[in-house]
Design an enzyme around this catalytic site. Sequence first.
Site, PDB file in Angstrom:
ATOM      1  N   SER A   1      96.384 132.818 -57.235  1.00 38.16           N
ATOM      2  CA  SER A   1      95.517 132.942 -58.289  1.00 38.16           C
ATOM      3  C   SER A   1      95.520 132.190 -59.291  1.00 38.16           C
ATOM      4  CB  SER A   1      95.077 134.385 -58.589  1.00 38.16           C
ATOM      5  OG  SER A   1      94.195 134.978 -57.648  1.00 38.16           O
TER       6      SER A   1
ATOM      7  N   LYS B   1      94.293 135.287 -69.582  1.00 38.50           N
ATOM      8  CA  LYS B   1      93.329 135.936 -68.551  1.00 38.50           C
ATOM      9  C   LYS B   1      93.157 137.445 -68.871  1.00 38.50           C
ATOM     10  CE  LYS B   1      93.412 136.735 -63.495  1.00 38.50           C
ATOM     11  NZ  LYS B   1      94.273 136.347 -62.323  1.00 38.50           N
TER      12      LYS B   1
ATOM     13  N   SER C   1      91.959 134.151 -58.864  1.00 40.27           N
ATOM     14  CA  SER C   1      91.067 134.797 -59.466  1.00 40.27           C
ATOM     15  C   SER C   1      91.121 134.312 -60.733  1.00 40.27           C
ATOM     16  CB  SER C   1      91.676 136.288 -59.302  1.00 40.27           C
ATOM     17  OG  SER C   1      92.677 136.368 -59.829  1.00 40.27           O
TER      18      SER C   1
HETATM   19  N1  GLN Z   1      92.825 135.352 -53.536  1.00 41.74           N
HETATM   20  C1  GLN Z   1      93.839 136.281 -53.224  1.00 41.74           C
HETATM   21  C2  GLN Z   1      93.193 137.590 -53.364  1.00 41.74           C
HETATM   22  O1  GLN Z   1      91.925 137.775 -53.406  1.00 41.74           O
HETATM   23  C3  GLN Z   1      94.765 136.258 -54.470  1.00 41.74           C
HETATM   24  C4  GLN Z   1      94.677 136.787 -55.435  1.00 41.74           C
HETATM   25  C5  GLN Z   1      95.591 136.819 -56.800  1.00 41.74           C
HETATM   26  O2  GLN Z   1      96.623 136.045 -56.659  1.00 41.74           O
HETATM   27  N2  GLN Z   1      95.468 137.564 -57.843  1.00 41.74           N
HETATM   28  O3  GLN Z   1      93.771 138.426 -53.154  1.00 41.74           O
END
Ligand code: GLN
Length: 474
Positions: free
Chosen positions: A177, A78, A153
């Site tokens: 995420s 990532k 994400s």
């Molecule tokens: N979808 C969650 C958010 O928008 C989780 C994001 C993540 O785990 N980085 O914060």
Amino acid sequence: MIELKNLTLKEARLKLKQKEFSAVDLAKAYLDVIQANNQRLNVFLEVYDDVLKQAEAADEKIQRGEDLPLLGIPVALKDNILVKGKRATSGSKILEGFVAPYDSTLVKKLKDAGAVLIGRTNMDEFAMGSSTENSAFGITRNPVDEERVPGGSSGGSAASVAGDMSLVSFGSDTGGSVREPAAFCGLVGLKPTYGGISRHGLMAMGSSLDIIGPFTKTVTDSEILFDVVQGKDSMDSTTFDESTYVKKPLKEKMVLGVPYHLFKNGGLEKDAEEVFNQSIEKLKNIGYEIKEINLPNISYSLAVYYILMPAEVSSNLARFDGVRFGLHVEGKNLLEDYMKTKGTGFGKEVRRRILMGTYVLSSGYHDAYYNKALLLRQKISDEINEVFKEVDLIVTPTTPGPAFKIGEKSNDPLALYVQDIFTVPANIVGIPAISIPSGFVEVEGKQLPLGIQFMAPHNNEHLFFEVGKKFRGE
Ligand code: GLN
């Protein structure tokens, strides 16, 4: 031609060792797929220019008879994980031109284990999102159905494995995420115990919630990767010695707790509920005991998360001030520099969260929001730890439904936040969780994958690796 579709890390290691193919052959096979599909799917923001050189070095080691756990294995990362000398942007314009001055601990361990690093993958800006539609560098498409999001994400990292552009990959999980995109792309996604993998060199989102985790096709591969990259690190004081938490011995008949109340009342799409119930039947048939459990405050997890996370975001992202890293937009004075740099460098969702975070931490409101959320965090944590006296694992669906269409929820932040309903409790409490492919639902003639989530007590990943392998017949 190397058959990439079902190739696992375990098999690839064996085949490399037996010289069925070389590390260069394997790297080339992935690079060919990237060449053919990346423009359309937008999975990689950058493919490193030294992939073949890394693969050649791995081949030399194989020739010499060296046997490292990831020797010659292509890995994608990532875009918020630092690799010395390579760019890293966290999916944001604000890090334009930033080059990492050091290797993250994760990358150091991957390099030591012989991995071939393929490149950096697309992500929601600073890991904020559930669909990979929030990147400053365009959306990523789900290889399973290109009209749909890969989840977020860490959508790029998930899509790279699902789309045969890397054998395995890493993402970060602050509220789901890794698990959510794993579910949407038909993969195994692991969120280890908080502190289980060093965060040194991972760009911070919510520091008390963040953790790195791998994407793989099998539970076995997830366990292999976790073993390679976990452990105490002097650069991250939240990492811990093995002895910090009790490791429960594996039992013959494990007890799995299901908080049905969390998704009985409309939290789960109809078809997804059917798939979940079938998974529960399957677990019973394997020989596990299923027990209904009650976690009275778990339904507040999402609210708690969306107070604590932005508070930490607002503090963590203050460092991107246009002076120290990346983008700098000149104003008439320092304040204007800040405003112009942050105003152009940060996207809409990031700005929204900085504002929310600043608000809940402000002197007039932190008692009402931030402190209350902290109290609830403790309460939820106590409840879950109490339940672990009766059950070995907690089981839920990973997401309310399968991957949604690109654009379907992008104008409604709350609809996206709800995607995290089953995943955030593990981050709030710091316990490990894993999403494992559980089946498919048919939507518009396409088979869309779903995931089942297992949560374990702190440092007890081995419990769900065991159950997961049995569940998948590995
Ligand atoms: N979808 C969650 C958010 O928008 C989780 C994001 C993540 O785990 N980085 O914060």
